[in-house]
Design a protein around this motif. Structure first.
Motif, PDB file in Angstrom:
ATOM      1  N   ALA A  42      -2.382  40.153  74.200  1.00 49.31           N
ATOM      2  CA  ALA A  42      -2.212  40.831  75.064  1.00 49.31           C
ATOM      3  C   ALA A  42      -1.124  40.418  76.336  1.00 49.31           C
ATOM      4  CB  ALA A  42      -3.547  40.473  75.469  1.00 49.31           C
ATOM      5  N   PRO A  43      -1.132  41.956  76.817  1.00 53.31           N
ATOM      6  CA  PRO A  43       0.180  42.001  78.368  1.00 53.31           C
ATOM      7  C   PRO A  43      -0.627  40.972  79.250  1.00 53.31           C
ATOM      8  CG  PRO A  43      -0.561  43.885  77.767  1.00 53.31           C
ATOM      9  CD  PRO A  43      -0.929  43.303  76.593  1.00 53.31           C
ATOM     10  N   ALA A  44      -0.061  40.259  79.716  1.00 56.66           N
ATOM     11  CA  ALA A  44      -0.224  39.214  81.469  1.00 56.66           C
ATOM     12  C   ALA A  44       0.462  39.594  82.336  1.00 56.66           C
ATOM     13  CB  ALA A  44      -0.713  37.734  81.120  1.00 56.66           C
ATOM     14  N   PRO A  45      -0.108  39.743  83.529  1.00 58.40           N
ATOM     15  CA  PRO A  45       0.635  40.321  84.896  1.00 58.40           C
ATOM     16  C   PRO A  45       1.763  39.424  85.470  1.00 58.40           C
ATOM     17  CG  PRO A  45      -1.955  39.589  85.270  1.00 58.40           C
ATOM     18  CD  PRO A  45      -2.147  39.542  84.287  1.00 58.40           C
ATOM     19  N   ASP A  46       1.369  37.926  85.022  1.00 56.21           N
ATOM     20  CA  ASP A  46       2.232  36.897  85.168  1.00 56.21           C
ATOM     21  C   ASP A  46       3.730  36.840  84.062  1.00 56.21           C
ATOM     22  OD1 ASP A  46       0.407  35.717  84.298  1.00 56.21           O
ATOM     23  OD2 ASP A  46       0.335  34.005  84.930  1.00 56.21           O
ATOM     24  N   ALA A  47       3.985  37.787  83.101  1.00 58.08           N
ATOM     25  CA  ALA A  47       4.058  37.004  81.924  1.00 58.08           C
ATOM     26  C   ALA A  47       5.227  38.291  81.925  1.00 58.08           C
ATOM     27  CB  ALA A  47       3.435  37.107  80.340  1.00 58.08           C
ATOM     28  N   PRO A  48       6.423  37.650  81.119  1.00 58.40           N
ATOM     29  CA  PRO A  48       7.424  38.789  80.498  1.00 58.40           C
ATOM     30  C   PRO A  48       7.176  39.615  79.603  1.00 58.40           C
ATOM     31  CG  PRO A  48       8.105  36.082  80.439  1.00 58.40           C
ATOM     32  CD  PRO A  48       6.693  36.201  81.182  1.00 58.40           C
ATOM     33  N   ASP A  49       7.828  39.958  79.034  1.00 59.58           N
ATOM     34  CA  ASP A  49       7.374  40.891  77.769  1.00 59.58           C
ATOM     35  C   ASP A  49       8.079  40.345  76.776  1.00 59.58           C
ATOM     36  OD1 ASP A  49       7.238  42.981  75.417  1.00 59.58           O
ATOM     37  OD2 ASP A  49       8.236  44.920  76.569  1.00 59.58           O
ATOM     38  N   PRO A  50       6.862  40.519  76.145  1.00 60.65           N
ATOM     39  CA  PRO A  50       7.778  38.928  74.922  1.00 60.65           C
ATOM     40  C   PRO A  50       8.951  39.899  74.154  1.00 60.65           C
ATOM     41  CG  PRO A  50       5.133  39.885  74.862  1.00 60.65           C
ATOM     42  CD  PRO A  50       5.575  40.886  75.635  1.00 60.65           C
ATOM     43  N   HIS A  51       8.954  41.222  74.397  1.00 59.21           N
ATOM     44  CA  HIS A  51       9.709  41.710  73.216  1.00 59.21           C
ATOM     45  C   HIS A  51      10.934  42.430  73.942  1.00 59.21           C
ATOM     46  CE1 HIS A  51       5.729  43.081  71.054  1.00 59.21           C
ATOM     47  NE2 HIS A  51       6.883  42.196  69.910  1.00 59.21           N
ATOM     48  N   LEU A  52      10.951  41.382  75.122  1.00 55.79           N
ATOM     49  CA  LEU A  52      12.324  42.261  75.710  1.00 55.79           C
ATOM     50  C   LEU A  52      13.465  41.442  75.318  1.00 55.79           C
ATOM     51  CD1 LEU A  52      12.926  42.386  78.495  1.00 55.79           C
ATOM     52  CD2 LEU A  52      13.259  40.402  78.969  1.00 55.79           C
ATOM     53  N   LEU A  53      13.639  40.822  74.314  1.00 57.16           N
ATOM     54  CA  LEU A  53      14.995  40.291  73.957  1.00 57.16           C
ATOM     55  C   LEU A  53      15.401  40.982  72.386  1.00 57.16           C
ATOM     56  CD1 LEU A  53      17.086  37.710  72.973  1.00 57.16           C
ATOM     57  CD2 LEU A  53      14.966  37.322  70.827  1.00 57.16           C
ATOM     58  N   LEU A  54      14.383  41.916  72.244  1.00 55.42           N
ATOM     59  CA  LEU A  54      14.495  43.010  70.961  1.00 55.42           C
ATOM     60  C   LEU A  54      14.800  44.449  72.349  1.00 55.42           C
ATOM     61  CD1 LEU A  54      11.279  42.426  69.013  1.00 55.42           C
ATOM     62  CD2 LEU A  54      14.052  41.902  68.159  1.00 55.42           C
ATOM     63  N   ALA A  55      14.942  44.443  73.128  1.00 52.35           N
ATOM     64  CA  ALA A  55      15.119  45.574  74.278  1.00 52.35           C
ATOM     65  C   ALA A  55      16.680  46.242  73.607  1.00 52.35           C
ATOM     66  CB  ALA A  55      15.099  45.644  75.288  1.00 52.35           C
ATOM     67  N   HIS A  56      17.111  45.737  73.557  1.00 50.20           N
ATOM     68  CA  HIS A  56      18.784  46.355  73.447  1.00 50.20           C
ATOM     69  C   HIS A  56      19.273  46.566  72.321  1.00 50.20           C
ATOM     70  CE1 HIS A  56      19.382  41.957  71.958  1.00 50.20           C
ATOM     71  NE2 HIS A  56      20.425  43.000  71.442  1.00 50.20           N
ATOM     72  N   HIS A  57      18.743  45.921  70.991  1.00 50.78           N
ATOM     73  CA  HIS A  57      18.205  46.802  69.682  1.00 50.78           C
ATOM     74  C   HIS A  57      17.350  48.510  69.954  1.00 50.78           C
ATOM     75  CE1 HIS A  57      19.985  43.735  68.388  1.00 50.78           C
ATOM     76  NE2 HIS A  57      19.431  42.969  68.998  1.00 50.78           N
ATOM     77  N   GLY A  58      16.868  49.204  70.673  1.00 51.75           N
ATOM     78  CA  GLY A  58      16.660  50.376  70.234  1.00 51.75           C
ATOM     79  C   GLY A  58      14.972  50.246  70.250  1.00 51.75           C
ATOM     80  N   ALA A  59      14.376  48.875  69.803  1.00 61.03           N
ATOM     81  CA  ALA A  59      12.668  48.742  68.757  1.00 61.03           C
ATOM     82  C   ALA A  59      12.213  49.604  69.581  1.00 61.03           C
ATOM     83  CB  ALA A  59      12.448  47.299  69.085  1.00 61.03           C
TER      84      ALA A  59
END
Length: 371
Positions: free
Chosen positions: A354-371
């Motif tokens: 579940a997203p947390a206000p102080d945590a980065p997006d857990p899928h940030l590493l996949l963002a540049h793949h257009g997921a």
């Protein structure tokens, strides 16, 4: 802390993938007498079902899934064999009368019956192929062979429509005296009875095992039955002195074939395009929302492989859960789906924190793949 949970949930995803393929023996329910068969959480099964469960425990192991798949293919093969025999007898009986009478309407009907009987061949091949295990090239198995068989059936229906139309037009341009009218009418009635019986049998079995191709073939047979009745009208019109009655009814049969072609195309197109009944998606979402630990369903996909369903989904769980706890939620989610969705044989469940206000997006590493 958030990076750690992103990695551990990814690891839990792979652990659950191994479980899906039957290498986790702990998912059996041999010792769970209150195991509920799709009746919803918190509801107890009737005493007869509970007693039957004790006598024959139910599991979701890979061997269970294979057995149910083989049973479905076996039912399909029996339906094809029996209907092939019935339609083959009908077509031969009608062909004899066609030779004696020269009725073009009965010719179109008998050709259509023969074509309908022969569609059992590609379907039979598809059912046999569907029993083969998945391998490194066909990682999902061979279930989609049924979709190819459905395309062959559609092409067969189209070809029979073209032949019936060509024969009827030729007979309009070149009239032919029709004889043995009582025999023509009797052969048409036999064709109707045979086709209607086969239609009901194929549609029932096709819906029972989830085979769109077999349902399309049953619809094909049903239309053949009504076109057989049209031949009776042709013989009656000819007996009353209307010489064009036979080819005109032949054209009407062509129109009826085109209508069933439309319905069969719709069924096969939807299956090839991985379409599912939205009610199945609704049922799956309702089941997942009732699973303890599932906070939300962020993605859910269902697809047919032959007459079996597969699911791929992402559920949101508490980010503070351990890998084992997140994996257990995934197992519970798959379990709920197997009971809620008919003919579902596998579910690949991925857990997201579940997203947390102080945590980065857990899928940030996949963002540049257009997921």
């Amino acid at each position: 802390m958030s990076d750690h949970h992103a990695d551990t949930h990814h690891q839990g995803h792979h652990e659950h993938e191994r479980h899906e393929h039957g290498r986790n023996p702990g998912h059996a329910h041999h010792d769970d007498p209150a195991h509920d068969h799709g009746r919803g959480p918190g509801r107890r099964a009737p005493w007869r079902r509970r007693l039957g469960h004790l006598l024959k425990p139910h599991t979701h192991d890979a061997s269970d899934k294979v057995d149910s798949a083989l049973e479905a293919s076996g039912k399909g093969m029996r339906a094809l064999g029996i209907s092939l025999g019935v339609l083959g007898f009908t077509a031969v009986a009608q062909a004899v009368v066609v030779v004696l009478s020269g009725s073009v309407a009965l010719l179109g009907d008998s050709v259509h019956n023969a074509a309908d009987a022969l569609t059992a061949v590609p379907l039979g091949v598809a059912f046999v192929l569907g029993r083969r295990a998945a391998n490194r090239r066909f990682t999902y198995g061979y279930g989609r062979a049924e979709d190819l068989a459905g395309i062959v059936i559609v092409l067969t229906i189209a070809a029979s429509a073209g032949f019936a139309a060509w024969t009827a037009v030729d007979r309009l341009l070149n009239p032919w005296e029709i004889g043995y009218l009582p025999a023509v009418a009797a052969a048409a009635v036999i064709g109707f009875l045979g086709n209607e019986w086969v239609a009901r049998y194929r549609i029932r079995v096709g819906r029972e095992i989830g085979s769109a191709a077999l349902v399309a073939d049953g619809l094909h047979a049903r239309t053949d039955g009504f076109t057989s009745l049209a031949v009776v009208l042709a013989s009656a019109g000819t007996a009353l002195g209307w010489r064009a009655a036979d080819p005109v009814v032949g054209l009407a049969i062509t129109a009826a074939i085109l209508f069933v072609l439309r319905d069969a195309c719709r069924e096969v197109f939807r299956r090839v395009m991985d379409a599912v009944d939205p009610a199945l998606v609704d049922a799956a979402e309702r089941a997942l929302r009732g699973v303890p630990g599932v906070l939300a369903v962020s993605e859910l996909r269902l697809r047919w492989t032959g007459h079996r369903l597969r699911a791929e989904l992402v559920v949101v769980v508490d980010g503070e859960l351990s890998v084992r706890q997140a994996h257990q939620v995934a197992v519970d989610a798959e379990h709920a789906l197997l009971h809620a969705v008919p003919r579902l044989t596998a579910a690949l469940v991925h857990t997201d924190p579940a997203p947390a206000p102080d945590a980065p997006d857990p899928h940030l590493l996949l963002a540049h793949h257009g997921a």
